[in-house]
Design an enzyme around this catalytic site. Structure first.
Site, PDB file in Angstrom:
ATOM      1  N   GLN A  94      41.161  32.485  39.079  1.00 16.50           N
ATOM      2  CA  GLN A  94      41.658  31.257  38.427  1.00 16.50           C
ATOM      3  C   GLN A  94      40.524  30.361  37.928  1.00 16.50           C
ATOM      4  O   GLN A  94      40.779  29.350  37.285  1.00 16.50           O
ATOM      5  CB  GLN A  94      42.542  30.446  39.386  1.00 16.50           C
ATOM      6  CG  GLN A  94      43.911  31.025  39.623  1.00 16.50           C
ATOM      7  CD  GLN A  94      44.823  31.013  38.392  1.00 16.50           C
ATOM      8  OE1 GLN A  94      44.595  30.297  37.416  1.00 16.50           O
ATOM      9  NE2 GLN A  94      45.858  31.827  38.431  1.00 16.50           N
ATOM     10  N   SER A  96      40.115  38.621  36.588  1.00 17.89           N
ATOM     11  CA  SER A  96      41.241  39.353  36.008  1.00 17.89           C
ATOM     12  C   SER A  96      41.408  38.973  34.542  1.00 17.89           C
ATOM     13  O   SER A  96      41.242  37.805  34.169  1.00 17.89           O
ATOM     14  CB  SER A  96      42.514  39.022  36.789  1.00 17.89           C
ATOM     15  OG  SER A  96      43.627  39.636  36.186  1.00 17.89           O
ATOM     16  N   ALA A  97      41.760  39.957  33.709  1.00 15.60           N
ATOM     17  CA  ALA A  97      41.817  39.743  32.259  1.00 15.60           C
ATOM     18  C   ALA A  97      43.017  38.903  31.818  1.00 15.60           C
ATOM     19  O   ALA A  97      42.892  38.061  30.931  1.00 15.60           O
ATOM     20  CB  ALA A  97      41.854  41.105  31.546  1.00 15.60           C
ATOM     21  N   HIS A  98      44.179  39.117  32.447  1.00 11.05           N
ATOM     22  CA  HIS A  98      45.386  38.496  31.880  1.00 11.05           C
ATOM     23  C   HIS A  98      45.499  37.003  32.169  1.00 11.05           C
ATOM     24  O   HIS A  98      46.399  36.345  31.661  1.00 11.05           O
ATOM     25  CB  HIS A  98      46.652  39.253  32.315  1.00 11.05           C
ATOM     26  CG  HIS A  98      47.115  38.997  33.719  1.00 11.05           C
ATOM     27  ND1 HIS A  98      48.131  38.127  34.000  1.00 11.05           N
ATOM     28  CD2 HIS A  98      46.712  39.497  34.902  1.00 11.05           C
ATOM     29  CE1 HIS A  98      48.349  38.118  35.320  1.00 11.05           C
ATOM     30  NE2 HIS A  98      47.495  38.947  35.883  1.00 11.05           N
ATOM     31  N   THR A 102      40.077  57.417  34.847  1.00 10.38           N
ATOM     32  CA  THR A 102      39.690  57.146  33.455  1.00 10.38           C
ATOM     33  C   THR A 102      39.998  55.689  33.136  1.00 10.38           C
ATOM     34  O   THR A 102      41.064  55.176  33.466  1.00 10.38           O
ATOM     35  CB  THR A 102      40.445  58.098  32.505  1.00 10.38           C
ATOM     36  OG1 THR A 102      40.149  59.444  32.911  1.00 10.38           O
ATOM     37  CG2 THR A 102      40.023  57.896  31.064  1.00 10.38           C
ATOM     38  N   CYS A 162      54.036  35.274  42.507  1.00 12.47           N
ATOM     39  CA  CYS A 162      54.142  36.384  43.449  1.00 12.47           C
ATOM     40  C   CYS A 162      55.062  36.047  44.607  1.00 12.47           C
ATOM     41  O   CYS A 162      55.600  36.938  45.248  1.00 12.47           O
ATOM     42  CB  CYS A 162      52.769  36.747  43.996  1.00 12.47           C
ATOM     43  SG  CYS A 162      51.536  36.832  42.719  1.00 12.47           S
TER      44      CYS A 162
HETATM   45  C1  LIG Z   1      46.554  36.209  39.408  1.00 14.01           C
HETATM   46  C2  LIG Z   1      45.639  36.099  40.570  1.00 14.01           C
HETATM   47  C3  LIG Z   1      45.179  37.238  41.247  1.00 14.01           C
HETATM   48  C4  LIG Z   1      45.693  38.625  40.926  1.00 14.01           C
HETATM   49  O1  LIG Z   1      45.289  39.109  39.679  1.00 14.01           O
HETATM   50  P1  LIG Z   1      46.176  40.279  39.023  1.00 14.01           P
HETATM   51  O2  LIG Z   1      45.307  40.767  37.903  1.00 14.01           O
HETATM   52  O3  LIG Z   1      47.436  39.629  38.545  1.00 14.01           O
HETATM   53  O4  LIG Z   1      46.406  41.294  40.062  1.00 14.01           O
HETATM   54  C5  LIG Z   1      44.301  37.076  42.284  1.00 14.01           C
HETATM   55  N1  LIG Z   1      43.863  35.863  42.650  1.00 14.01           N
HETATM   56  C6  LIG Z   1      44.272  34.744  42.030  1.00 14.01           C
HETATM   57  C7  LIG Z   1      43.730  33.430  42.471  1.00 14.01           C
HETATM   58  C8  LIG Z   1      45.170  34.826  40.973  1.00 14.01           C
HETATM   59  O5  LIG Z   1      45.587  33.717  40.376  1.00 14.01           O
END
Ligand SMILES: *Cc1c(COP(=O)(O)O)cnc(C)c1O
Length: 391
Positions: A179, A199-201, A237, A325
């Site tokens: 975050q 994380s990319a998204h 891969t 989640c």
């Molecule tokens: C979204 C999130 C994750 C998990 O990332 P994903 O790519 O969705 O598995 C882990 N830690 C925090 C603080 C997040 O906000």
């Protein structure tokens, strides 16, 4: 209907330049980066270009970046990677009580396997006291894992200070910076961390790709065994489409981050002030200052967060109660509970998380639509009537 998206901590829309980079890649490049022929070399080049861009955003060396299938996997890889090195003698892990489920549930799993875990408490603002970390270190502590920015309340934790405590005791430090990335500076050298997850998204790139920074010289056990990909650190891969998008998003974040943060902070503050002025009995959750500019978490007393969200959704506004989640369960957020917030107050919490696409008109619209929703829900609420002295 007007659509307003204020759930950017759950996921972000794809940046148009990221989309273009992915489309161009898809049209031209299909090889397996492990192949030695021309098609493989083309893919390998795209893979390593992306790795350089991701590394640059966090001031790492490209060789220190391992691509994973998600932020969740990066957290698993870091924590289990250290734990599995100590599989014989086990050991003690320190984390906090407000981590993302991918850290908390990995620690719970390791507890079942014979490791010992300390979950550091937080104060009523959701802050961690470095003194508590110092006190909880034991002779057999093998890892400290503490997040940089909390996904539910937006708090920024004093990672640099926490790392210095770990260093004094020669304990590796992992940080979930999912975050933080793209919102505030994440510099692995300045922080001094050994492992860091991203994380990319969450930064305008596709879902299903993340990365773990592993400091040069630190060895961890791979949790996904297979081929020689990622220098034997993660078999499988590579998700090339996701990785190319991730690289582009990191390049953009490096350029746009401070401008976006400044603009979004004004909008967040306007939303916060507007809610406080227009609606009585609202409580801010989290630290008022030590917080990223994108997150606002508030509790509306005497009403259910879920009912607020349903009513906002009917007006086209997407927000969240706690983390994506854990929504879907009736338990109040573990973060708010750890802060000592009573269940009935935690149940009334709503998280608005802004992003680079948030407009002033979006905030004006929420400030117009939200007060009558709260008023309506409170008029049905026996709790509210009782608190206000009615029957
Ligand atoms: C979204 C999130 C994750 C998990 O990332 P994903 O790519 O969705 O598995 C882990 N830690 C925090 C603080 C997040 O906000």
């Amino acid at each position: 209907m007007r659509k307003v998206y204020l759930d950017n901590n759950a996921t972000t829309p794809i940046h148009p330049d990221v989309q273009n980079a992915i489309m161009k890649f898809l049209a031209e490049n299909f090889g397996n980066p492990s192949s030695i022929h021309w098609a493989g070399r083309d893919a390998k080049k795209a893979l390593e270009d992306a790795r350089e861009k991701v590394a640059a955003l966090i001031n790492a060396d490209p060789s220190e970046i391992v691509f994973t299938g998600s932020g969740t996997e990066a957290n698993n890889m870091a924590i289990k990677g250290i734990a599995f090195q100590n599989i014989e003698k086990k050991g003690h892990i320190i984390t906090s009580s407000v981590e993302h489920p991918s850290v908390l549930n990995t620690c719970k799993y390791l507890e079942k396997k014979g490791f010992e875990v300390t979950y550091l408490p937080v104060d009523s603002y959701g802050m961690i006291d470095p003194g508590d970390l110092k006190k909880s270190i034991k002779k057999n502590t093998i890892l400290i894992s503490i997040m940089m920015v909390n996904n539910e309340i937006g708090n920024i934790y004093p990672v640099k200070e926490l790392v210095s405590i770990a260093k004094e005791n020669n304990i590796p430090f992992h940080c979930d910076a999912v975050q933080a990335l793209g919102k505030i500076e994440v510099d692995v050298k300045k922080l001094g961390v050994d492992l860091l997850s991203i994380s990319a998204h969450k930064i305008y790139a596709p879902k299903g790709v993340g990365a773990l920074y592993i400091r040069k010289g630190l060895k961890i056990e791979p949790i996904i065994t297979g081929g020689h990909q990622e220098k034997n650190r993660r078999g499988g891969t590579e998700n090339m489409i996701g990785i190319v998008g991730f690289g582009k998003a990191c390049e953009i974040a490096k350029k746009e981050m401070s401008e976006v943060a400044e603009r979004v902070k004004k909008l967040r503050d306007k939303l916060e002030k507007g809610i406080m002025e227009r609606i009585p009995d609202v409580k801010l959750n989290g630290h008022p200052e030590k917080r990223v500019p994108t997150t606002l978490n508030v509790s509306f007393l005497y009403v259910e967060g879920e009912s607020i969200l349903l009513n906002l959704d009917l007006e086209g506004i997407a927000a969240s109660s706690g983390s994506a989640c854990t929504s879907g369960t009736l338990d109040p957020s573990h973060v708010l509970t750890a802060m000592g917030i009573p269940h009935e107050v935690a149940h009334g919490s709503v998280r608005f998380s802004l992003g680079r696409d948030t407009k002033e008109e979006d905030i004006d619209y929420v400030l117009e639509v939200l007060p009558p929703i709260i008023e309506k829900l409170r008029s049905y609420s026996p709790l509210y009537r009782k608190a206000k002295g009615g029957k």
